[in-house]
Scaffold this motif. Structure first.
Motif, PDB file in Angstrom:
ATOM      1  N   THR A  17       0.822  -1.215   0.000  1.00  0.00           N
ATOM      2  CA  THR A  17       0.000   0.000   0.000  1.00  0.00           C
ATOM      3  C   THR A  17       0.857   1.267   0.000  1.00  0.00           C
ATOM      4  O   THR A  17       0.527   2.242  -0.675  1.00  0.00           O
ATOM      5  N   ALA A  18       1.972   1.233   0.743  1.00  0.00           N
ATOM      6  CA  ALA A  18       2.810   2.432   0.808  1.00  0.00           C
ATOM      7  C   ALA A  18       3.403   2.771  -0.546  1.00  0.00           C
ATOM      8  O   ALA A  18       3.526   3.941  -0.916  1.00  0.00           O
ATOM      9  N   ALA A  19       3.768   1.749  -1.311  1.00  0.00           N
ATOM     10  CA  ALA A  19       4.405   1.977  -2.607  1.00  0.00           C
ATOM     11  C   ALA A  19       3.391   2.080  -3.739  1.00  0.00           C
ATOM     12  O   ALA A  19       3.447   3.005  -4.555  1.00  0.00           O
ATOM     13  N   VAL A  75      10.637   6.497 -17.862  1.00  0.00           N
ATOM     14  CA  VAL A  75       9.563   5.663 -18.416  1.00  0.00           C
ATOM     15  C   VAL A  75       8.418   5.629 -17.405  1.00  0.00           C
ATOM     16  O   VAL A  75       8.570   6.045 -16.251  1.00  0.00           O
ATOM     17  N   VAL A  76       7.271   5.119 -17.863  1.00  0.00           N
ATOM     18  CA  VAL A  76       6.149   4.864 -16.958  1.00  0.00           C
ATOM     19  C   VAL A  76       5.752   3.390 -17.074  1.00  0.00           C
ATOM     20  O   VAL A  76       5.891   2.793 -18.149  1.00  0.00           O
ATOM     21  N   PRO A  77       5.289   2.772 -15.991  1.00  0.00           N
ATOM     22  CA  PRO A  77       4.810   1.391 -16.076  1.00  0.00           C
ATOM     23  C   PRO A  77       3.693   1.274 -17.113  1.00  0.00           C
ATOM     24  O   PRO A  77       2.827   2.140 -17.203  1.00  0.00           O
ATOM     25  N   ASP A  78       3.745   0.216 -17.897  1.00  0.00           N
ATOM     26  CA  ASP A  78       2.754   0.054 -18.965  1.00  0.00           C
ATOM     27  C   ASP A  78       1.478  -0.563 -18.394  1.00  0.00           C
ATOM     28  O   ASP A  78       1.198  -1.745 -18.588  1.00  0.00           O
ATOM     29  N   LEU A  79       0.703   0.268 -17.703  1.00  0.00           N
ATOM     30  CA  LEU A  79      -0.542  -0.194 -17.100  1.00  0.00           C
ATOM     31  C   LEU A  79      -1.548  -0.630 -18.156  1.00  0.00           C
ATOM     32  O   LEU A  79      -2.396  -1.489 -17.904  1.00  0.00           O
ATOM     33  N   SER A 119      -8.215   3.911  -6.876  1.00  0.00           N
ATOM     34  CA  SER A 119      -8.675   3.053  -7.964  1.00  0.00           C
ATOM     35  C   SER A 119      -7.822   1.782  -7.990  1.00  0.00           C
ATOM     36  O   SER A 119      -6.631   1.826  -8.302  1.00  0.00           O
ATOM     37  N   ARG A 120      -8.447   0.658  -7.652  1.00  0.00           N
ATOM     38  CA  ARG A 120      -7.716  -0.603  -7.624  1.00  0.00           C
ATOM     39  C   ARG A 120      -7.262  -1.040  -9.027  1.00  0.00           C
ATOM     40  O   ARG A 120      -6.310  -1.787  -9.168  1.00  0.00           O
ATOM     41  N   GLU A 121      -7.970  -0.580 -10.062  1.00  0.00           N
ATOM     42  CA  GLU A 121      -7.514  -0.916 -11.417  1.00  0.00           C
ATOM     43  C   GLU A 121      -6.124  -0.354 -11.688  1.00  0.00           C
ATOM     44  O   GLU A 121      -5.375  -0.905 -12.493  1.00  0.00           O
ATOM     45  N   ILE A 122      -5.799   0.746 -11.025  1.00  0.00           N
ATOM     46  CA  ILE A 122      -4.471   1.348 -11.188  1.00  0.00           C
ATOM     47  C   ILE A 122      -3.480   0.721 -10.223  1.00  0.00           C
ATOM     48  O   ILE A 122      -2.395   0.274 -10.619  1.00  0.00           O
ATOM     49  N   THR A 123      -3.841   0.653  -8.942  1.00  0.00           N
ATOM     50  CA  THR A 123      -2.875   0.180  -7.946  1.00  0.00           C
ATOM     51  C   THR A 123      -2.479  -1.277  -8.168  1.00  0.00           C
ATOM     52  O   THR A 123      -1.311  -1.634  -8.014  1.00  0.00           O
ATOM     53  N   LEU A 124      -3.432  -2.126  -8.538  1.00  0.00           N
ATOM     54  CA  LEU A 124      -3.087  -3.537  -8.734  1.00  0.00           C
ATOM     55  C   LEU A 124      -2.278  -3.747 -10.015  1.00  0.00           C
ATOM     56  O   LEU A 124      -1.474  -4.676 -10.086  1.00  0.00           O
ATOM     57  N   SER A 145       0.671   5.043  -3.498  1.00  0.00           N
ATOM     58  CA  SER A 145       1.210   6.378  -3.281  1.00  0.00           C
ATOM     59  C   SER A 145       0.741   7.337  -4.366  1.00  0.00           C
ATOM     60  O   SER A 145       0.849   7.065  -5.565  1.00  0.00           O
ATOM     61  N   VAL A 146       0.226   8.475  -3.920  1.00  0.00           N
ATOM     62  CA  VAL A 146      -0.240   9.481  -4.870  1.00  0.00           C
ATOM     63  C   VAL A 146       0.927  10.046  -5.674  1.00  0.00           C
ATOM     64  O   VAL A 146       0.721  10.684  -6.717  1.00  0.00           O
ATOM     65  N   ALA A 147       2.152   9.780  -5.232  1.00  0.00           N
ATOM     66  CA  ALA A 147       3.333  10.211  -5.997  1.00  0.00           C
ATOM     67  C   ALA A 147       3.331   9.598  -7.393  1.00  0.00           C
ATOM     68  O   ALA A 147       3.849  10.197  -8.344  1.00  0.00           O
ATOM     69  N   TRP A 148       2.731   8.423  -7.536  1.00  0.00           N
ATOM     70  CA  TRP A 148       2.621   7.817  -8.869  1.00  0.00           C
ATOM     71  C   TRP A 148       1.757   8.682  -9.779  1.00  0.00           C
ATOM     72  O   TRP A 148       2.086   8.905 -10.952  1.00  0.00           O
ATOM     73  N   LEU A 149       0.635   9.166  -9.270  1.00  0.00           N
ATOM     74  CA  LEU A 149      -0.257   9.990 -10.080  1.00  0.00           C
ATOM     75  C   LEU A 149       0.413  11.300 -10.458  1.00  0.00           C
ATOM     76  O   LEU A 149       0.261  11.798 -11.576  1.00  0.00           O
TER      77      LEU A 149
END
Length: 361
Positions: A56-58, A176-180, A111-116, A61-65
């Protein structure tokens, strides 16, 4: 039936069913599976898809957004990952309240679609050194991009493994950004409620055109396997790998699609139809352990409250005879007698009958 006063606590996780082209075989694709290290496996040669626990901490994190916004990812691209339906399972339900437009005005991602998806991509890197990501020039959200050349890969893998929040720093370093968007929602499973250490897991499916090089994380991974669903089930038959029921079920339904492109088209189309949580409910039928899944006549409405195996006063055959709609399997020490005579939920694939496929292997 014994029930708990409150639902058992499952640990939330995400996995990636990674598919690569295989032009040398008629099945046309292979899947990546990992043999867990002896220290982390439940059984010898336990084999799983890459993945692991939500941090949850990683991962929330709203730092991703903030980073995605700085990178130039449109908010609309994030909204496209979110499925708004009343029947979403708890694991994929919003972890908060508010408007979907408030992506960048919260203290954590809800949004769990993003975090997961972040969990799945991060764990894939931690376990096998594989980074699914996009550069700024690839923000058209088209084909899957697989970055293999991470400078100091072993050091970065260790850093992220030891401290998941380092994954954001890795992406910043590589720009780069993770390819969600490469991860297509596939299925969701939860451990039966009687298990002392239970998991709830969302499975995503992702596609790479070429088989990438891997770096196995030694404390978690003993061996990596690139094989077809048929080959993996055959290894299980021979006792060379051991699967929990979700892996057998998913491999069995992948037996129905032989071509890479057909599977990719299906996964992309189906991912928008939602997901039903498969939480098996166990019945003891005079020594035979039968587990039922959603849609079966013996499935209970509050399956998340069941914390013990239910005793049935009859044999496995009598249990079956009292059922018209079947979605079940017998288990111990591996899955067998898988039956599904109803349409799979969410427009999904029907697993091929296990014993029939064993005879073909």
């Amino acid at each position: 039936m014994s029930q708990t006063a409150s639902p058992p606590k499952w640990r939330t996780s995400a996995s990636v069913i990674l598919v690569t082209r295989d032009a040398d075989k008629s099945e046309d694709y292979k899947l990546l599976m990992l043999k867990r290290s002896d220290n982390t496996a439940m059984m010898v040669n336990q084999t799983v898809f890459p993945g692991g626990l939500l941090d949850t901490a990683a991962d929330e994190s709203v730092a991703w957004l903030q980073y995605l916004e700085e990178f130039g990812v449109p908010q609309e691209a994030l909204r496209r990952l979110v499925i708004i339906r009343d029947d979403r399972p708890v694991i994929l339900a919003p972890q908060g309240t508010g408007c979907y437009d408030r992506f960048f005005k919260r203290s954590s991602i809800w949004s769990r679609e993003i975090t997961l998806r972040l969990t799945a991509v991060r764990e894939c890197f931690e376990e096998v050194g594989l980074l699914l990501c996009r550069s700024r020039s690839q923000l058209d959200f088209g084909a899957v991009i697989c970055v293999q050349d991470v400078p100091d890969l072993e050091a970065w893998q260790r850093r992220v493994h030891d401290k998941p929040s380092e994954f954001l720093n890795l992406c910043r370093e590589l720009n780069v950004v993770p390819d969600l968007w490469a991860l297509h929602e596939w299925s969701a499973w939860a451990s039966p409620g009687f298990m002392r250490k239970g998991y709830e897991t969302v499975f995503f499916m992702a596609f790479v055109d070429k088989q990438p090089k891997l770096l196995e994380e030694p404390s978690e991974v003993k061996e990596t396997l690139w094989l077809t669903p048929k080959e993996l089930l055959q290894l299980a038959d021979l006792g060379e790998v051991w699967f929990l029921p979700p892996q057998v079920y998913e491999l069995s339904r992948l037996m129905g699609i032989k071509e890479y492109q057909s599977l990719q088209d299906f996964a992309v189309q189906r991912s928008g139809l939602g997901t039903t949580m498969y939480l098996p409910v166990g019945y003891d039928c005079q020594g035979s352990m039968v587990f039922v899944l959603p849609g079966d006549d013996f499935y209970v409405p509050d399956s998340h409250l069941v914390n013990k195996i239910i005793s049935f006063p009859g044999s496995e055959e009598e249990f079956r005879a009292r059922s018209k709609h079947l979605h079940r399997y017998t288990y111990g020490p591996s899955i067998r007698n898988m039956e599904l005579n109803i349409p799979p939920p969410n427009g999904h694939l029907k697993p091929l009958k296990f014993h029939q496929e064993r005879q073909k292997l």
